[in-house]
Design a protein around this motif. Sequence first.
Motif, PDB file in Angstrom:
ATOM      1  N   ASP A   1      58.419  37.531  77.469  1.00  0.00           N
ATOM      2  CA  ASP A   1      57.357  37.274  76.493  1.00  0.00           C
ATOM      3  C   ASP A   1      56.721  38.581  76.031  1.00  0.00           C
ATOM      4  OD1 ASP A   1      54.872  37.774  78.253  1.00  0.00           O
ATOM      5  OD2 ASP A   1      56.087  36.409  79.461  1.00  0.00           O
TER       6      ASP A   1
ATOM      7  N   GLN B   1      54.727  40.807  78.287  1.00  0.00           N
ATOM      8  CA  GLN B   1      55.451  41.766  79.138  1.00  0.00           C
ATOM      9  C   GLN B   1      55.857  42.983  78.317  1.00  0.00           C
ATOM     10  OE1 GLN B   1      54.944  40.874  82.066  1.00  0.00           O
ATOM     11  NE2 GLN B   1      54.424  38.827  81.332  1.00  0.00           N
TER      12      GLN B   1
ATOM     13  N   ASN C   1      65.626  33.563  74.419  1.00  0.00           N
ATOM     14  CA  ASN C   1      64.215  33.399  74.033  1.00  0.00           C
ATOM     15  C   ASN C   1      63.424  34.701  74.161  1.00  0.00           C
ATOM     16  OD1 ASN C   1      62.172  31.719  73.028  1.00  0.00           O
ATOM     17  ND2 ASN C   1      61.441  31.186  75.071  1.00  0.00           N
TER      18      ASN C   1
ATOM     19  N   VAL D   1      60.917  25.877  77.403  1.00  0.00           N
ATOM     20  CA  VAL D   1      60.014  26.695  76.593  1.00  0.00           C
ATOM     21  C   VAL D   1      60.602  27.135  75.262  1.00  0.00           C
ATOM     22  CG1 VAL D   1      58.496  27.565  78.396  1.00  0.00           C
ATOM     23  CG2 VAL D   1      60.667  28.743  77.933  1.00  0.00           C
ATOM     24  N   ASN D   2      61.841  26.738  74.955  1.00  0.00           N
ATOM     25  CA  ASN D   2      62.343  27.144  73.636  1.00  0.00           C
ATOM     26  C   ASN D   2      63.033  26.035  72.859  1.00  0.00           C
ATOM     27  OD1 ASN D   2      64.550  27.113  75.224  1.00  0.00           O
ATOM     28  ND2 ASN D   2      65.326  29.140  74.644  1.00  0.00           N
TER      29      ASN D   2
ATOM     30  N   THR E   1      55.646  31.164  85.789  1.00  0.00           N
ATOM     31  CA  THR E   1      55.150  32.195  84.883  1.00  0.00           C
ATOM     32  C   THR E   1      55.507  31.933  83.420  1.00  0.00           C
ATOM     33  OG1 THR E   1      57.093  33.500  85.459  1.00  0.00           O
ATOM     34  CG2 THR E   1      55.040  34.024  86.614  1.00  0.00           C
ATOM     35  N   ASN E   2      55.836  30.692  83.105  1.00  0.00           N
ATOM     36  CA  ASN E   2      55.808  30.268  81.702  1.00  0.00           C
ATOM     37  C   ASN E   2      55.355  28.812  81.678  1.00  0.00           C
ATOM     38  OD1 ASN E   2      58.082  28.404  81.524  1.00  0.00           O
ATOM     39  ND2 ASN E   2      59.408  30.200  81.699  1.00  0.00           N
TER      40      ASN E   2
ATOM     41  N   THR F   1      71.093  32.258  86.443  1.00  0.00           N
ATOM     42  CA  THR F   1      70.042  32.906  85.664  1.00  0.00           C
ATOM     43  C   THR F   1      68.719  32.168  85.853  1.00  0.00           C
ATOM     44  OG1 THR F   1      71.785  33.322  84.061  1.00  0.00           O
ATOM     45  CG2 THR F   1      69.556  33.875  83.391  1.00  0.00           C
TER      46      THR F   1
ATOM     47  N   ARG G   1      67.310  32.811  89.252  1.00  0.00           N
ATOM     48  CA  ARG G   1      66.673  34.129  89.316  1.00  0.00           C
ATOM     49  C   ARG G   1      65.286  34.087  88.676  1.00  0.00           C
ATOM     50  NH1 ARG G   1      70.816  37.240  87.580  1.00  0.00           N
ATOM     51  NH2 ARG G   1      70.101  37.152  85.446  1.00  0.00           N
TER      52      ARG G   1
ATOM     53  N   GLN H   1      61.930  34.940  90.642  1.00  0.00           N
ATOM     54  CA  GLN H   1      61.034  35.986  90.138  1.00  0.00           C
ATOM     55  C   GLN H   1      59.618  35.419  89.938  1.00  0.00           C
ATOM     56  OE1 GLN H   1      62.410  37.805  86.462  1.00  0.00           O
ATOM     57  NE2 GLN H   1      60.512  38.973  86.256  1.00  0.00           N
TER      58      GLN H   1
ATOM     59  N   PHE I   1      51.804  33.559  81.708  1.00  0.00           N
ATOM     60  CA  PHE I   1      52.708  34.707  81.799  1.00  0.00           C
ATOM     61  C   PHE I   1      52.203  35.692  82.850  1.00  0.00           C
ATOM     62  CE2 PHE I   1      53.513  34.247  76.948  1.00  0.00           C
ATOM     63  CZ  PHE I   1      54.417  33.220  77.169  1.00  0.00           C
TER      64      PHE I   1
END
Lengths: 201, 471
Positions: A20, A23, A76, B192-193, B291-292, B313, B316, B320, B431
């Motif tokens: 995002d 960051q 994204n 989120v997309n 974190t989203n 992915t 991960r 994270q 975030f």
Amino acid sequence: MEPLVKHEGKVVCMNRLNVDTDQIIPKQFLKRIERDGFGEFLFYDWRYQADGTPNANFELNTARAQGATILLADENFGCGSSREHAVWALADYGFRVVIAPSFADIFFNNCFKNGVLPIVIPTDVRKELAETHAKGQWERATVDLEAQVIETDCGHRIVFEVDAHKRYMLLNGLDDIGLTLQYEADIRAYEANRKAYQFVY
Amino acid sequence: MGKTLFEKVWDAHVVKQLPDGQALLYIDLHLVHEVTSPQAFAGLRFAKRTVRQPAQTFATMDHNVPTVNPTDVRDAIAKKQIETLMENCREFNVSLAGLDSPFQGIVHVIGPELGLTLPGKTIVCGDSHTSTHGAFGALAFGIGTSEVEHVLATQCLWQNRPKTMRIRLNGSLQPGITAKDVILGLIAKNGVNFGTGYVVEYAGTLIPQLSMEQRMTICNMSIEFGARAGMMAPDETTIAYVKGRQHAPRGEAWEAAVSEWKSLVSDADAQFDVDIEFDVDSLEPQVTWGTNPGMGGSVNGVVPDPADAATETEARAIRQALEYMGLEPGTKISEIPIQHVFIGSCTNARIEDLRLAAAIVKGRNVAEGVHAMVVPGSKQVKQQAEEEGLHEIFLAAGFEWREPGCSMCLGMNPDIIPAGERSASTSNRNFEGRQGRGARTHLVSPAMAAAAAIAGHFVDVRTFQSEGVTA
């Protein structure tokens, strides 16, 4: 704006989803009223430890990434806030091209206004590029906006597509406002026929 | 074939259609704030251009504003940015709800409040949460600073026509469930997309039951799943909200506007590129763990295990997120302790949000070790709340009662959470670093934030006995 026709440069790969704009350029750096000088704050909270020393594990801090001008990102990229400071920071740091399977809309548009080319490639192609890059099979790429082709120095050849209007503007380094002012008569005609709800009272 | 609501608004604003697909779109209202505008005004000045329609441009300051004493801006760079907006508004003749104005507040709160936001308008602002205004049937979206400059100079924008998506929200809000839970639940389910490249119309049986403020909460977070804009067809609720507001049309202009607005509904045979449904009847109170905004779920759930992720992915990304958030897989969400509670932001700082939180808080006390604050969305919201005595309820419980601004939603002002500490926040983004470097944000509704403040950890608000808390 600096035109972008063909760009050759070193590639750095970032395997993170949904990066995002908070960051890319954290909010504490948005208070400046200038457009330049944001590069030193790019990815600040990831790039530096809390004490201000570089975080050696961060992608951009590796020896291999030094001097990179092409960012191979993931899904994204650029989501979240509309802050154009994110693109200013990437451009000021030295990036001219960002390649990803998908981008957030506002970030994508902001890139074109600042001479940065965002390129969308299929997810499987991105995976192949990232895997071979991780294995050290290639370092550099040439991005040809005229031909709409990416070529890596180990022989990948990827055809991409960019919206014709955005491509034209970037190839020629044109400013949107100048173009729009050519349509002054159309804007005036439109304004003459506005409806009641379109005004502020 | 019929047209969608979006197509009707879009088509009514095309100044010029180019053969290469670009449309020059007329912008009815341009909202401006201090952070994303200085470079745009500087560009105008440099090119010796003017603001084409100052009357359709409206500015306020919100992101940088300190919420204890707004005029005491100690950060010299922030102060310069605020002063620059004041100078720019003076020089270019733009209306400004400044720090001394009774109408100052978060840009997305004051637009609707002042009747600047109206159905059918095209509205832009250098802020991604401009999607908020779509709740009125406006086409409203965030833009970058180059586009801010372009709109200032030309009152237009070049745009590619986005694709259309309809999201049918079906059912009713059950007791304790809010509009915030609807939008968080929708994003948790779909990612989120899933909206990237689309303008979304929210339809379905839920929408007519919602107040304008609830609708704004949903449209506000459209950007959190990537949508260019979120819209809802205007109805009697919308018209009743707008009527009589400061900058809304009056007299004959009002009648003409209302008759236009009645046509702003998707035709029965209109086609959407994508159609999805989301059932809200079974929705539980939502809390994000990651974190989203898509990394979340029911308050009665647990922190997920990256080992269960579909791809490496994603695994991960979860690892994270959990590392940043300091959470272990399998931990019950309701057992996560919090140190901060923030009730505010363009998502949830309107009067109904504050009433909802106050109803939970009334007669109780903030848990020991919890710092809790309420930041009204605007001066008008603050005044209204004080007339209703809400501030006394919050203060008595141990909350801080602040002045309007973006505050802790993004920590561009003194309201920052220390590294490693955890918040229950009614804002829109969790975030990394959003509320301060190392700060850990959990997004929730105002009701859930209020309950967490009392309990000291997340708690299902439906188990709180409370008068008048239904939605």
